[in-house]
Design a protein around this motif. Structure first.
Motif, PDB file in Angstrom:
ATOM      1  N   ALA A  29       0.856  -1.183   0.000  1.00  0.00           N
ATOM      2  CA  ALA A  29       0.000   0.000   0.000  1.00  0.00           C
ATOM      3  C   ALA A  29       0.894   1.236   0.000  1.00  0.00           C
ATOM      4  O   ALA A  29       1.974   1.224   0.585  1.00  0.00           O
ATOM      5  N   VAL A  30       0.467   2.275  -0.677  1.00  0.00           N
ATOM      6  CA  VAL A  30       1.225   3.521  -0.722  1.00  0.00           C
ATOM      7  C   VAL A  30       0.375   4.641  -0.133  1.00  0.00           C
ATOM      8  O   VAL A  30      -0.850   4.624  -0.247  1.00  0.00           O
ATOM      9  N   PRO A  31       1.021   5.624   0.512  1.00  0.00           N
ATOM     10  CA  PRO A  31       0.272   6.711   1.142  1.00  0.00           C
ATOM     11  C   PRO A  31      -0.161   7.779   0.143  1.00  0.00           C
ATOM     12  O   PRO A  31       0.172   8.947   0.256  1.00  0.00           O
ATOM     13  N   GLU A  32      -0.902   7.368  -0.858  1.00  0.00           N
ATOM     14  CA  GLU A  32      -1.435   8.260  -1.879  1.00  0.00           C
ATOM     15  C   GLU A  32      -2.870   7.860  -2.171  1.00  0.00           C
ATOM     16  O   GLU A  32      -3.192   6.669  -2.177  1.00  0.00           O
ATOM     17  N   PRO A  33      -3.743   8.838  -2.426  1.00  0.00           N
ATOM     18  CA  PRO A  33      -5.122   8.479  -2.751  1.00  0.00           C
ATOM     19  C   PRO A  33      -5.203   7.729  -4.075  1.00  0.00           C
ATOM     20  O   PRO A  33      -4.322   7.870  -4.926  1.00  0.00           O
ATOM     21  N   ALA A  41     -18.125  10.088  -4.828  1.00  0.00           N
ATOM     22  CA  ALA A  41     -17.882   9.085  -3.785  1.00  0.00           C
ATOM     23  C   ALA A  41     -17.408   9.716  -2.483  1.00  0.00           C
ATOM     24  O   ALA A  41     -17.203   9.019  -1.499  1.00  0.00           O
ATOM     25  N   GLY A  42     -17.228  11.026  -2.474  1.00  0.00           N
ATOM     26  CA  GLY A  42     -16.769  11.707  -1.264  1.00  0.00           C
ATOM     27  C   GLY A  42     -15.252  11.780  -1.212  1.00  0.00           C
ATOM     28  O   GLY A  42     -14.568  11.601  -2.222  1.00  0.00           O
ATOM     29  N   GLN A  43     -14.745  12.040  -0.011  1.00  0.00           N
ATOM     30  CA  GLN A  43     -13.306  12.189   0.168  1.00  0.00           C
ATOM     31  C   GLN A  43     -12.579  10.888  -0.171  1.00  0.00           C
ATOM     32  O   GLN A  43     -12.980   9.809   0.245  1.00  0.00           O
ATOM     33  N   ALA A  44     -11.512  11.021  -0.924  1.00  0.00           N
ATOM     34  CA  ALA A  44     -10.733   9.849  -1.332  1.00  0.00           C
ATOM     35  C   ALA A  44      -9.991   9.258  -0.135  1.00  0.00           C
ATOM     36  O   ALA A  44      -9.577   9.977   0.767  1.00  0.00           O
ATOM     37  N   PRO A  45      -9.809   7.934  -0.124  1.00  0.00           N
ATOM     38  CA  PRO A  45      -9.001   7.314   0.924  1.00  0.00           C
ATOM     39  C   PRO A  45      -7.564   7.826   0.858  1.00  0.00           C
ATOM     40  O   PRO A  45      -7.114   8.317  -0.179  1.00  0.00           O
ATOM     41  N   GLU A  46      -6.839   7.711   1.950  1.00  0.00           N
ATOM     42  CA  GLU A  46      -5.461   8.195   2.013  1.00  0.00           C
ATOM     43  C   GLU A  46      -4.458   7.214   1.425  1.00  0.00           C
ATOM     44  O   GLU A  46      -3.318   7.581   1.169  1.00  0.00           O
ATOM     45  N   VAL A  54      -7.816   1.527  -5.727  1.00  0.00           N
ATOM     46  CA  VAL A  54      -8.275   1.567  -4.339  1.00  0.00           C
ATOM     47  C   VAL A  54      -7.921   0.254  -3.635  1.00  0.00           C
ATOM     48  O   VAL A  54      -7.872  -0.801  -4.281  1.00  0.00           O
ATOM     49  N   LEU A  55      -7.634   0.317  -2.314  1.00  0.00           N
ATOM     50  CA  LEU A  55      -7.356  -0.904  -1.569  1.00  0.00           C
ATOM     51  C   LEU A  55      -8.583  -1.803  -1.592  1.00  0.00           C
ATOM     52  O   LEU A  55      -9.715  -1.332  -1.701  1.00  0.00           O
ATOM     53  N   CYS A  56      -8.363  -3.086  -1.490  1.00  0.00           N
ATOM     54  CA  CYS A  56      -9.450  -4.066  -1.574  1.00  0.00           C
ATOM     55  C   CYS A  56     -10.500  -3.810  -0.492  1.00  0.00           C
ATOM     56  O   CYS A  56     -10.145  -3.586   0.669  1.00  0.00           O
ATOM     57  N   PRO A  57     -11.772  -3.850  -0.854  1.00  0.00           N
ATOM     58  CA  PRO A  57     -12.824  -3.671   0.148  1.00  0.00           C
ATOM     59  C   PRO A  57     -12.937  -4.892   1.056  1.00  0.00           C
ATOM     60  O   PRO A  57     -12.513  -5.991   0.693  1.00  0.00           O
ATOM     61  N   ASP A  58     -13.491  -4.672   2.235  1.00  0.00           N
ATOM     62  CA  ASP A  58     -13.708  -5.797   3.151  1.00  0.00           C
ATOM     63  C   ASP A  58     -14.962  -6.560   2.726  1.00  0.00           C
ATOM     64  O   ASP A  58     -15.568  -6.264   1.694  1.00  0.00           O
TER      65      ASP A  58
END
Length: 96
Positions: A29-33, A41-46, A54-58
């Motif tokens: 994982a990298v610290p970039e949206p 979709a609102g604010q992007a993940p960090e 995007v990181l895998c959803p749960d």
């Protein structure tokens, strides 16, 4: 009565970015949206995967936070458990 002072050693709680992985697939994982995150979709993940996805959803479809691996324990030693999908991906050799 004299005052005493005790000095506690500071413990670093900083997490190194290179120790973060996606809990769903085990990829770095990298610290970039994520790239091309829709404004609706609102604010992007960090955090995102290296490829900008995007990181895998749960299991409930929620965007996950990365988890920290324990580099002192060696490659493949996780500080936290992977999801079932992540365990299958790692077993299949999909970890990057």
């Amino acid at each position: 009565m004299g005052a005493t002072s005790s000095t506690a050693s500071a413990v670093s709680t900083a997490v190194r970015a290179e120790d973060l992985v996606c809990p769903g697939c085990g990829s770095t994982a990298v610290p970039e949206p994520p790239i091309q995150w829709p404004a609706a979709a609102g604010q992007a993940p960090e955090f995102s995967h290296r490829d900008g996805s995007v990181l895998c959803p749960d299991a409930r479809g929620r965007i996950t936070e990365p988890v920290e691996i324990d580099p002192a324990a060696g490659i493949g030693e996780w500080r936290y458990e992977l999801t079932e999908a992540g365990q299958r991906a790692v077993a299949a050799g999909c970890r990057s």
